[in-house]
Scaffold this active site. Structure first.
Site, PDB file in Angstrom:
ATOM      1  CE  LYS A  69       4.578  -2.676  -0.781  1.00  0.00           C
ATOM      2  NZ  LYS A  69       3.516  -1.666  -0.813  1.00  0.00           N
ATOM      3  NE  ARG A 100       4.855   0.984  -6.820  1.00  0.00           N
ATOM      4  CZ  ARG A 100       5.909   0.508  -6.186  1.00  0.00           C
ATOM      5  NH1 ARG A 100       5.837  -0.605  -5.481  1.00  0.00           N
ATOM      6  NH2 ARG A 100       7.072   1.137  -6.252  1.00  0.00           N
TER       7      ARG A 100
HETATM    8  C1  PT1 Z   1       2.522   1.067  -2.918  1.00  0.00           C
HETATM    9  C2  PT1 Z   1       3.912   1.370  -2.982  1.00  0.00           C
HETATM   10  C3  PT1 Z   1       4.275   2.538  -3.712  1.00  0.00           C
HETATM   11  N1  PT1 Z   1       4.872   0.612  -2.397  1.00  0.00           N
HETATM   12  C4  PT1 Z   1       2.042   2.968  -4.209  1.00  0.00           C
HETATM   13  N2  PT1 Z   1       3.331   3.310  -4.309  1.00  0.00           N
HETATM   14  C5  PT1 Z   1       6.154   0.982  -2.469  1.00  0.00           C
HETATM   15  N3  PT1 Z   1       1.105   3.749  -4.790  1.00  0.00           N
HETATM   16  C6  PT1 Z   1       6.523   2.124  -3.188  1.00  0.00           C
HETATM   17  C7  PT1 Z   1       7.222  -4.164   3.077  1.00  0.00           C
HETATM   18  O1  PT1 Z   1       6.330  -4.243   3.953  1.00  0.00           O
HETATM   19  O2  PT1 Z   1       2.076   0.021  -2.256  1.00  0.00           O
HETATM   20  N4  PT1 Z   1       1.626   1.865  -3.515  1.00  0.00           N
HETATM   21  N5  PT1 Z   1       5.589   2.875  -3.802  1.00  0.00           N
HETATM   22  C8  PT1 Z   1       7.208   0.155  -1.780  1.00  0.00           C
HETATM   23  N6  PT1 Z   1       7.134   0.345  -0.359  1.00  0.00           N
HETATM   24  C9  PT1 Z   1       7.229  -0.730   0.525  1.00  0.00           C
HETATM   25  C10 PT1 Z   1       6.478  -0.717   1.695  1.00  0.00           C
HETATM   26  C11 PT1 Z   1       8.012  -1.826   0.201  1.00  0.00           C
HETATM   27  C12 PT1 Z   1       6.485  -1.829   2.530  1.00  0.00           C
HETATM   28  C13 PT1 Z   1       8.046  -2.928   1.038  1.00  0.00           C
HETATM   29  C14 PT1 Z   1       7.262  -2.948   2.200  1.00  0.00           C
HETATM   30  O3  PT1 Z   1       8.051  -5.068   2.856  1.00  0.00           O
END
Ligand code: PT1
Length: 274
Positions: A222, A256
């Site tokens: 992230k 995850r």
């Molecule tokens: C997570 C999650 C998810 N993240 C759960 N499900 C994502 N339960 C998708 C960035 O800041 O943390 N928990 N499902 C992916 N979402 C992101 C959000 C991807 C922020 C990247 C960022 O780069």
């Protein structure tokens, strides 16, 4: 503290952190292969993650990265259902990463054992869709929505606000008849949070552990990890492994991750000395 998680026909022991491998079924803008090619790639990737030691696979057809656009119900179903059908015989619990009640229902009917909802079952019908099954549920905190969440994240006390939201959603889930042993909470790293907010949530993770529910942590690759290392997403494997190990040491139950093999190596060392 919780010792097991009920996820459909699976009973998952929580005596060590579980690895949830990320399976994105989202065609990127450079690909014109359509949903079929995308599904075939996702299935192949999922099989590799199983070989690497994934305990759960998280299958998603709608990106929730900052700035991501919503996907229609039809497109989301066309992406994820064939992947679930192809993997249901692999005997690894499958999680459906969705906020749409109809996707939850059809994914569970196809064999999914967990609902991972970044909207914490707040859409009309979502709670009922989960309650009508024996699937586990992951309830995540988010401020705003994927399109705008990184515009101006703001908290008084991020840890207590995230914790209070998660407790209120856990209570609503219990009232809906979903057993405590089916519930996982997630602070939602990167979902309406600055890098400092995310680091504070990890620093003070014990306050979330003391809520008494198993916690899922998604920090893999992230932006916060990019900000502190100044590396693009493809070069965030090492810092992601470190983040997962820290979360594990602080009491996370499910990690995850994109990089299952690398994370597994870090956890096996920790398991030998913890
Ligand atoms: C997570 C999650 C998810 N993240 C759960 N499900 C994502 N339960 C998708 C960035 O800041 O943390 N928990 N499902 C992916 N979402 C992101 C959000 C991807 C922020 C990247 C960022 O780069």
């Amino acid at each position: 503290m919780a010792t097991k998680l009920i996820a459909g026909r699976f009973q998952l022991a929580l005596d060590r952190p579980l690895l949830m491998g990320i399976v994105n079924v989202t065609p990127d803008s450079f690909s014109d292969g359509g949903e079929h090619a995308t599904a075939q790639q996702a299935i192949a990737h999922a099989r590799r993650l199983i070989d690497e030691g994934a305990d759960i696979l998280d299958i998603g057809g709608e990106s929730s990265r900052p700035g991501a656009q919503p996907v229609s119900l039809e497109d989301e179903l066309a992406r994820v259902i064939p992947v679930i059908e192809a993997l249901v015989g692999s005997n690894v619990p499958l999680s459906i990463d969705t906020a749409k009640p109809d996707v939850m229902r059809l994914a569970i009917a196809a064999g999914a054992s967990m609902v991972n909802d970044i909207e914490a079952l707040q859409r009309p019908g979502a709670m009922d869709a989960a309650a009508a099954s024996n699937a586990a549920v992951c309830l995540m905190h988010m401020q705003g929505g994927p399109r705008n969440m990184q515009a101006a994240p703001s908290y008084g006390d991020v840890v207590s606000e995230v914790g209070a939201f998660l407790v209120s959603r856990a209570e609503a889930t219990l009232w809906a008849g979903i057993a405590r042993e089916r519930i996982v909470l997630d602070p939602g790293f990167g979902f309406g949070k600055t890098a400092e907010h995310n680091l504070t949530l990890l620093r003070e993770f014990d306050a979330l552990v003391s809520l008494g529910f198993p916690l899922l942590v998604g920090l893999s690759r992230k932006a916060t990890l990019g900000a502190i290392t100044r590396r693009p997403p493809g070069e965030r494997v090492h810092v992601s492994v470190a983040a997962a190990l820290i979360a594990a040491q602080r009491g996370a139950s499910i990690l995850r991750v994109h990089d299952v093999a690398a994370t597994r190596d870090a956890l096996v060392l920790w398991s030998q000395v913890c």
